[in-house]
Design an enzyme around this catalytic site. Structure first.
Site, mmCIF file in Angstrom:
data_model
loop_
_atom_site.group_PDB
_atom_site.id
_atom_site.type_symbol
_atom_site.label_atom_id
_atom_site.label_comp_id
_atom_site.label_asym_id
_atom_site.label_seq_id
_atom_site.Cartn_x
_atom_site.Cartn_y
_atom_site.Cartn_z
ATOM 1 N N TYR A 87 3.245 -6.956 -9.943
ATOM 2 C CA TYR A 87 3.986 -6.512 -10.877
ATOM 3 C C TYR A 87 5.667 -7.288 -10.817
ATOM 4 C CZ TYR A 87 1.078 -2.380 -11.309
ATOM 5 O OH TYR A 87 0.211 -1.551 -11.312
ATOM 6 N N LYS B 84 -7.937 -5.662 0.227
ATOM 7 C CA LYS B 84 -9.010 -6.358 -0.275
ATOM 8 C C LYS B 84 -9.115 -7.720 0.416
ATOM 9 C CE LYS B 84 -12.315 -6.472 -3.260
ATOM 10 N NZ LYS B 84 -13.532 -5.442 -2.990
ATOM 11 N N ASP C 276 -11.560 -0.876 -2.854
ATOM 12 C CA ASP C 276 -12.679 -0.079 -3.828
ATOM 13 C C ASP C 276 -13.321 1.280 -2.933
ATOM 14 O OD1 ASP C 276 -13.277 -2.152 -2.023
ATOM 15 O OD2 ASP C 276 -14.963 -2.950 -3.461
ATOM 16 N N ASP D 277 -0.145 1.977 -6.773
ATOM 17 C CA ASP D 277 0.013 2.642 -8.180
ATOM 18 C C ASP D 277 -1.219 3.366 -8.622
ATOM 19 O OD1 ASP D 277 0.920 3.261 -10.712
ATOM 20 O OD2 ASP D 277 0.884 1.189 -11.175
ATOM 21 N N ASP E 25 -2.036 7.629 -8.180
ATOM 22 C CA ASP E 25 -2.637 8.395 -9.159
ATOM 23 C C ASP E 25 -3.768 9.265 -8.879
ATOM 24 O OD1 ASP E 25 -0.076 7.924 -10.912
ATOM 25 O OD2 ASP E 25 -1.345 7.621 -12.715
#
Ligand code: NAD
Length: 356
Positions: A142, A191, A223, A247, A251
């Protein structure tokens, strides 16, 4: 105690839910003999309308001069088509960066009275959901270079996910410190099978783990983690991860507890000052109709009392009042169930204030 709190009323349902949180804080101040001074710090769409920028310098100054800041939510369709450089979210990113807030702590905790609201199967929910996602907030994709360009005669775009050692070290330490205050289990999510930034992340986690011999550490690919959160959330205590993964996972972690309207979140840096907000957005679809659930906002105020203002008993008083109010059967529309009493935003806030 006397404390100054920067107040960001925001857009959409923001002003409605903030009014309820302040009403609850006023009751807490009265009951425990504190003085809370509220300093307005406009930010978001309303600031674009009034000042032409999403974060006026004066608002950042107000937040930096306060003991802590409380934010509702910002944004809305009115500002979706304006110059991307001054969109409402830019204000929030600039505020987090300007306040040096690099750690986002987001609890995922099932409130027993709302078990039915979880989209997970009852036997999974029965095992309990109570973990904390610690997300890096001002680095990674970001904040890296964003570029749209021509490649081989067609449009291409890239976003750079870059982390320096010190950025990883400080957030990983927050993860370990948080685990030390809970049940001492830390899951680091990356990852590392594909990304160099994740390989560095994992190396640093393993090094810092030596300073925290009591904490049981495991590594999980992002994942797999997203799958484990819905398969068996009871396995988690503290998850620490980088900005983009955090992020998405936070959620998911909040949704399994029921309503998006119930969950607070905090952003912290060095020192005790933080930025506290509910996790949801400005809900323009229900703004101005007294339909919003103010509980996430009210619990954000409680979290602020606990983590930034050194008032754990006051935070307990608010959290207990929320549970009592739900126990009494009151529900806003988003968490309504058969046999309960539907109320609006203001009535829910007043009931919680009275319960305090
Ligand atoms: P949203 O969270 O605002 O709304 C999603 C859905 O949840 C809507 O149906 C909404 O009515 C409902 N909802 C949200 N909060 C609720 C509450 N307290 N009580 C009852 N129902 C609630 O997400 P969105 O619709 O994707 O975004 C709307 C705007 O908010 C956008 O402009 C977005 O950019 C902004 N946003 C801001 C923040 C923030 O300020 N931190 C975060 C996310 C989105």
């Amino acid at each position: 105690m006397e404390k100054t709190i920067a107040i960001i009323r925001g857009d959409g349902i923001g002003p409605e839910i903030m009014a309820q949180a302040l009403a609850v804080l006023d009751v807490v101040a009265n009951k425990f003999g504190h003085t809370f001074r509220y300093e307005e710090a406009p930010m978001g769409g309303n600031a674009i309308d009034a000042f032409g920028v999403p974060l006026p310098e004066s608002s950042l100054k107000t937040c930096l001069a306060s003991d802590s800041a409380l934010l509702s939510a910002i944004g809305g369709p009115k500002w979706d088509t304006i110059d991307p450089a001054i969109r409402p979210e830019k204000g929030l990113l600039a505020l987090r960066a300007g306040m040096g807030l690099y750690a986002n702590l987001r609890p995922s905790k099932l409130i027993p009275q709302l078990k039915e609201a979880s989209p997970l199967r009852a036997d999974i929910v029965e095992r309990g959901i109570d973990f904390m996602v610690v997300r890096e907030l001002i680095g990674g994709a970001y904040f890296g270079e964003h570029k749209t360009y021509q490649r081989n005669g067609e449009e291409a775009a890239s976003d750079v996910m870059a982390y320096s050692q010190h950025e990883i070290e400080r957030i990983v330490r927050v993860g370990f410190d948080t685990a030390m205050k809970r049940s001492k289990r830390l899951c680091s999510v990356d990852k590392a099978n594909v990304l160099d930034s994740s390989k560095l992340w994992r190396k640093i986690v393993n090094r810092i783990a030596e300073e925290y011999p009591e904490v049981e550490v495991r590594h999980m690919y992002v994942d797999n983690c997203s799958m484990q959160i819905v398969r068996d959330p009871s396995q988690f205590d503290v998850i620490v991860t980088e900005n983009l993964f955090g992020d998405i996972l936070s959620d998911e972690a909040s949704q399994i507890t029921g309503s998006i309207g119930m969950i607070p979140s905090s952003a912290l840096g060095e020192g005790t000052r933080g930025l506290y907000e509910p996790i949801h957005g400005s809900a323009p679809d229900i703004a101005g109709q007294d339909l919003a659930n103010p509980i996430g906002m009210i619990l954000a105020a409680a979290m602020m009392l606990r983590y930034s203002l050194g008032m754990p008993a006051e935070a307990d008083a608010i959290e207990t009042a929320v549970n009592k109010t739900l126990e009494s059967g009151l529900r806003t529309g988003d968490i309504m169930e058969p046999g309960k009493t539907k109320v609006g935003c203001a009535a829910m806030g007043q009931a919680i204030a009275a319960a305090v």
